[in-house]
Write an enzyme that holds these catalytic residues in place. Structure first.
Site, PDB file in Angstrom:
ATOM      1  N   LYS A 132      -1.878 -20.405   2.579  1.00 16.49           N
ATOM      2  CA  LYS A 132      -1.983 -19.266   3.494  1.00 16.49           C
ATOM      3  C   LYS A 132      -2.113 -19.759   4.931  1.00 16.49           C
ATOM      4  O   LYS A 132      -1.580 -19.142   5.850  1.00 16.49           O
ATOM      5  CB  LYS A 132      -3.187 -18.405   3.115  1.00 16.49           C
ATOM      6  CG  LYS A 132      -2.998 -17.657   1.788  1.00 16.49           C
ATOM      7  CD  LYS A 132      -4.160 -16.702   1.539  1.00 16.49           C
ATOM      8  CE  LYS A 132      -4.449 -16.506   0.059  1.00 16.49           C
ATOM      9  NZ  LYS A 132      -3.642 -15.534  -0.621  1.00 16.49           N
ATOM     10  N   GLU A 216     -10.166 -14.382   8.652  1.00 13.72           N
ATOM     11  CA  GLU A 216      -9.317 -13.317   9.192  1.00 13.72           C
ATOM     12  C   GLU A 216     -10.174 -12.151   9.618  1.00 13.72           C
ATOM     13  O   GLU A 216     -11.190 -11.865   8.991  1.00 13.72           O
ATOM     14  CB  GLU A 216      -8.356 -12.792   8.104  1.00 13.72           C
ATOM     15  CG  GLU A 216      -7.162 -13.659   7.854  1.00 13.72           C
ATOM     16  CD  GLU A 216      -6.303 -13.122   6.712  1.00 13.72           C
ATOM     17  OE1 GLU A 216      -6.558 -12.014   6.205  1.00 13.72           O
ATOM     18  OE2 GLU A 216      -5.375 -13.846   6.327  1.00 13.72           O
ATOM     19  N   HIS A 251      -9.267  -6.485  -4.814  1.00 13.92           N
ATOM     20  CA  HIS A 251      -8.107  -7.130  -4.187  1.00 13.92           C
ATOM     21  C   HIS A 251      -6.974  -7.404  -5.157  1.00 13.92           C
ATOM     22  O   HIS A 251      -6.104  -8.229  -4.904  1.00 13.92           O
ATOM     23  CB  HIS A 251      -8.507  -8.425  -3.470  1.00 13.92           C
ATOM     24  CG  HIS A 251      -9.624  -8.220  -2.496  1.00 13.92           C
ATOM     25  ND1 HIS A 251      -9.498  -7.387  -1.414  1.00 13.92           N
ATOM     26  CD2 HIS A 251     -10.887  -8.715  -2.456  1.00 13.92           C
ATOM     27  CE1 HIS A 251     -10.643  -7.384  -0.742  1.00 13.92           C
ATOM     28  NE2 HIS A 251     -11.511  -8.174  -1.361  1.00 13.92           N
ATOM     29  N   ARG A 307       8.099 -16.185  -5.258  1.00  6.88           N
ATOM     30  CA  ARG A 307       8.475 -15.959  -6.664  1.00  6.88           C
ATOM     31  C   ARG A 307       8.755 -14.475  -6.851  1.00  6.88           C
ATOM     32  O   ARG A 307       8.572 -13.683  -5.934  1.00  6.88           O
ATOM     33  CB  ARG A 307       7.298 -16.362  -7.561  1.00  6.88           C
ATOM     34  CG  ARG A 307       6.041 -15.625  -7.126  1.00  6.88           C
ATOM     35  CD  ARG A 307       4.901 -15.803  -8.069  1.00  6.88           C
ATOM     36  NE  ARG A 307       3.653 -15.359  -7.463  1.00  6.88           N
ATOM     37  CZ  ARG A 307       3.215 -14.110  -7.454  1.00  6.88           C
ATOM     38  NH1 ARG A 307       3.911 -13.150  -8.030  1.00  6.88           N
ATOM     39  NH2 ARG A 307       2.074 -13.793  -6.877  1.00  6.88           N
TER      40      ARG A 307
HETATM   41  P1  ADP Z   1      -4.383 -13.109  -2.942  1.00 10.61           P
HETATM   42  O1  ADP Z   1      -3.357 -14.170  -2.688  1.00 10.61           O
HETATM   43  O2  ADP Z   1      -5.635 -13.643  -3.568  1.00 10.61           O
HETATM   44  O3  ADP Z   1      -3.838 -11.909  -3.634  1.00 10.61           O
HETATM   45  P2  ADP Z   1      -4.085 -11.859  -0.343  1.00 10.61           P
HETATM   46  O4  ADP Z   1      -4.217 -12.603   0.906  1.00 10.61           O
HETATM   47  O5  ADP Z   1      -2.711 -11.512  -0.802  1.00 10.61           O
HETATM   48  O6  ADP Z   1      -4.873 -12.628  -1.491  1.00 10.61           O
HETATM   49  O7  ADP Z   1      -4.942 -10.528  -0.244  1.00 10.61           O
HETATM   50  C1  ADP Z   1      -5.151  -9.674  -1.345  1.00 10.61           C
HETATM   51  C2  ADP Z   1      -5.607  -8.311  -0.870  1.00 10.61           C
HETATM   52  O8  ADP Z   1      -6.794  -8.406  -0.084  1.00 10.61           O
HETATM   53  C3  ADP Z   1      -4.631  -7.592   0.031  1.00 10.61           C
HETATM   54  O9  ADP Z   1      -3.697  -6.868  -0.696  1.00 10.61           O
HETATM   55  C4  ADP Z   1      -5.532  -6.671   0.827  1.00 10.61           C
HETATM   56  O10 ADP Z   1      -5.864  -5.538   0.092  1.00 10.61           O
HETATM   57  C5  ADP Z   1      -6.774  -7.493   0.994  1.00 10.61           C
HETATM   58  N1  ADP Z   1      -6.759  -8.210   2.280  1.00 10.61           N
HETATM   59  C6  ADP Z   1      -6.246  -9.427   2.520  1.00 10.61           C
HETATM   60  N2  ADP Z   1      -6.416  -9.774   3.814  1.00 10.61           N
HETATM   61  C7  ADP Z   1      -7.044  -8.740   4.397  1.00 10.61           C
HETATM   62  C8  ADP Z   1      -7.536  -8.484   5.730  1.00 10.61           C
HETATM   63  N3  ADP Z   1      -7.411  -9.367   6.705  1.00 10.61           N
HETATM   64  N4  ADP Z   1      -8.151  -7.319   5.969  1.00 10.61           N
HETATM   65  C9  ADP Z   1      -8.324  -6.419   4.988  1.00 10.61           C
HETATM   66  N5  ADP Z   1      -7.907  -6.593   3.725  1.00 10.61           N
HETATM   67  C10 ADP Z   1      -7.276  -7.743   3.426  1.00 10.61           C
END
Ligand code: ADP
Length: 681
Positions: A132, A216, A251, A307
């Site tokens: 990331k 973040e 999440h 993917r």
């Molecule tokens: P993973 O790879 O574990 O799925 P992600 O980075 O894709 O993690 O985030 C998963 C979820 O977490 C997102 O779909 C969103 O709902 C929430 N999320 C991620 N980053 C943020 C953020 N900066 N602010 C609010 N919610 C977030």
């Protein structure tokens, strides 16, 4: 136009035509890939673990290779074993599905070294986008909007604290290598930061072997929007619209839809363009997803998945593109079949993930054999992707997703209704599923109105996981019908069964039969059935209802109570009764399968066999004086013993059977003369 990419080790083009495809995965995604591969004329090879010998993907493939023990590490994640399986079967290409090895750059590299086409991007692209933090550095350069925050290398407390302060609380502490919502913590105040970092690092190290964190800005009440992109090895790259996956729990996505009901067409264009820019930054080849969080106005890049995603079918339904076909064509070294302008959006699609888990018990996974697996007919815009069937076992070793239900319709409202109808018509028994929860979720008025954010499920949980309502006469009637149907079926199956001579219950002359049903909460309900000329009657809580049941051609049971016909599902499994009616799904225990005679039953003044059976014990002698309820004899029925009792106080005038006798239903087994003062009723 660029030349097809070359693999460093072998000098062969990385993407080239092949005839045999190995699918390094299991469950619904393995089945889904096999389906398209076969349609394209490819020979398919499945791999499986010891736990999956009977799995659907093994049955569907032309060949199948056992990888090893159930544990993923010893089977689906074992790179050496997967490559050996490819060598053994002459597989020239490997599709990794999602999860397992799909985002493992080392695996992609090993495939290239073995001259096997990896259906996906190159190891280098995966490495660039897989972390990331690394991907954010790239996106920053490419001008893709990022969530404000920190994605540098230094990981000391002071640096992270300063970064959090700068982004402004609340912040999200996130594992750079993360996935599946793990290694992630929301931090609302500076004082909570260091504890959250410690616990997120611990989780990330255990899950991904890498504990670097990024910080973040936490976007409050956000929506999750993602864009499907596909690139080929000739430099073409297109986007296939967006998906909205805002309905999440911890999440993790629960419901996904396409297109997003939130975006204007201008916003749609903007987010798709940002996604193409993001993928273009690494000259991406293959199918991928660019994920964003949004406050409803702006979009911020969070990560790229290199993917196919679980939720890819919603994109397929609105675009008419088979994404697995496109993945395979790209892997063949072909150009994408359509240009950006030729890709059209049509209708609305929505997907629900059906899991073996119990929403009423904190979503605890449920494992076991699937005793019933009945899916609704996949017609009228309903698609069901699953990798399970009746008798399959849900293993604790893997993700507990059983199936994906995907509905497609001209409008979102209609798509939701279709999805709900499909969910309501599915019968899965043996494990607990989240189907009732999914139904409650998609029909929630705020979901219909798209008034949602990623915290919606957590907030509304109590409403989405209601306790089971009380049984009405429809469920009780359905339970009785299920029992009668199962007895009829048993009689029809076994020509020598005494049941056959009895021709099921329905043909016997006017008499009573009593049923006692017990629910998990201990509440008992009584139903008595009086056979008569058609219709029979049920009496429930003193109310008498005309009752008939029949089996229609489309399956299930047609239940008629007074003058209303209901189409229901009903199953008898041992002494457990499962019914599904318009009120939902119900399980109950049939507490008295031998219909213990009671006061109101015809013949209650006689000792008669309630079912065909064998006399196994005589408990009194002729001439004995007995109290009301005294045990008279024991009958074995369907391998279970039942004691017949004196219907009233009196004297045993005659025993009309002996031990070992096989007796028919309704036959009098003992005659009792009532005591002079005994009330007969
Ligand atoms: P993973 O790879 O574990 O799925 P992600 O980075 O894709 O993690 O985030 C998963 C979820 O977490 C997102 O779909 C969103 O709902 C929430 N999320 C991620 N980053 C943020 C953020 N900066 N602010 C609010 N919610 C977030």
């Amino acid at each position: 136009m660029a030349k097809p990419l070359k693999a460093v080790a072998s000098g062969k083009p990385l993407y080239r035509r092949f005839n045999t495809l190995l699918i390094a995965n299991r469950g619904e995604i393995a089945c889904r890939v096999i389906r398209t591969a076969r349609a394209m004329g490819l020979r398919t090879v499945a791999v499986y673990s010891e736990a999956d010998a009977d799995a659907l993907h093994v049955k569907m493939a032309d060949e199948a290779v056992l990888l090893g023990p159930a544990r993923a590490r010893d089977s689906y994640l074992n790179i050496d074993r997967v490559l050996e399986a490819a060598a053994k079967t002459g597989a020239e290409a490997i599709h990794p599905g999602y999860g397992f090895l799909s985002e493992n750059a080392d695996f992609a590299r090993r495939c290239a070294e073995a001259s096997i086409v990896f259906v996906g991007p190159t190891a280098e692209m995966m490495e660039a986008m897989g972390s990331k933090s690394g991907s954010k550095i790239l996106m920053e350069k490419a001008g893709v909007p990022l969530v404000p925050g920190y994605h540098g290398e230094a990981q000391d407390d002071a640096t992270l604290a300063k970064a959090a302060e700068k982004a402004g609380f609340p912040v999200l502490v996130k594992a750079s290598a993360g996935g599946g919502g793990r290694g992630m913590r929301v931090v609302r105040a500076a004082s909570e930061l260091s504890a959250a970092v410690v616990s997120a690092k611990r989780e990330a190290l255990a899950a991904f072997g890498d504990d670097s964190m990024l910080i973040e800005k936490y976007v409050d009440n956000p929506r999750h929007i993602e864009v499907q992109i596909v690139g080929d090895s000739h430099g073409n790259l297109v986007s296939l619209f967006e998906r909205e996956c805002t309905l999440q729990r911890r999440h993790q996505k629960v419901i996904e839809e396409a297109p997003s009901p939130t975006l204007s067409s201008k916003q749609r264009e903007a987010v798709c363009e940002a996604a193409r820019k993001a993928a273009g930054a690494v000259n991406y080849v293959g199918a991928g997803t660019i994920e964003f969080v949004s406050d409803g106005k702006e979009f911020f890049f969070i990560e790229m998945n290199t993917r196919l995603q679980v939720e890819h079918p919603v994109t397929e339904l609105i675009s008419g593109v088979d994404l697995v076909e496109w993945q395979l064509r790209v892997a063949f070294g072909e150009e994408l079949p359509l240009t950006q302008n030729e890709i059209r959006l049509n209708g609305h699609a929505i997907e629900a993930r059906v899991y073996a888990e119990n929403p009423n018990k904190n979503f605890m996974p449920s494992v076991g054999a699937l005793r019933t697996w009945q899916m609704p007919e996949a017609v009228d815009g309903l698609r069901i992707d699953s990798g399970y069937g009746e008798g399959n076992v849900v293993s604790p070793n893997y993700d507990a997703m059983l199936a994906k239900f995907i509905a497609f319709a001209p409008t979102r409202d209609l798509a939701i209704s279709r999805l709900n109808r499909g969910l309501e018509e599915a019968d899965i028994r043996g494990v607990v599923t989240n189907i009732p929860f999914l139904s409650a979720l998609i029909t929630h008025p705020q979901v219909r109105d798209n008034k949602i954010d990623t915290g919606f499920i957590e907030r509304e949980l109590a409403k989405l996981t209601p306790e089971q309502p009380a049984l009405t006469e429809i469920e009780l009637g359905a339970a009785v019908a299920a029992i009668l149907r199962s007895e009829d079926a048993a009689a029809a199956r076994d020509a020598h069964s005494p049941w056959r001579a009895a021709r099921g219950w329905a043909a016997v002359g006017a008499r009573h039969r009593r049923f006692l049903f017990r629910q998990a909460d201990g509440i008992e309900r009584k139903v008595s059935l009086r056979y008569g000329r058609v219709p029979s009657t049920l009496s429930i809580d003193g109310k008498v209802i005309a009752f008939t049941s029949s089996v229609p051609a489309r399956g299930g049971i047609d239940l008629v109570l007074d003058d209303v016909k209901y189409h229901v599902a009903g199953l008898l499994d041992g002494r457990e009764v499962y019914v599904r009616t318009r009120n939902g799904r119900f399980e109950m225990h049939w507490a008295d399968p031998f219909g213990t005679e009671d006061e109101e039953q015809a013949g209650a003044d006689r000792v008669v066999a309630p079912l065909p059976g064998t006399v196994v014990a005589l408990l009194v002698e002729s001439g004995a004086t007995v109290e009301k309820g005294a045990p008279i004899l024991t009958l074995e029925v369907m391998k279970m013993e039942q004691t017949l009792r004196a219907p009233f106080a009196g004297t045993v005038k005659q025993l009309k059977c002996k031990v070992g006798d096989i007796v028919q239903e309704g036959v009098e087994l003992a005659e009792i003369e009532p005591a002079k003062d005994a009330a007969k009723s």
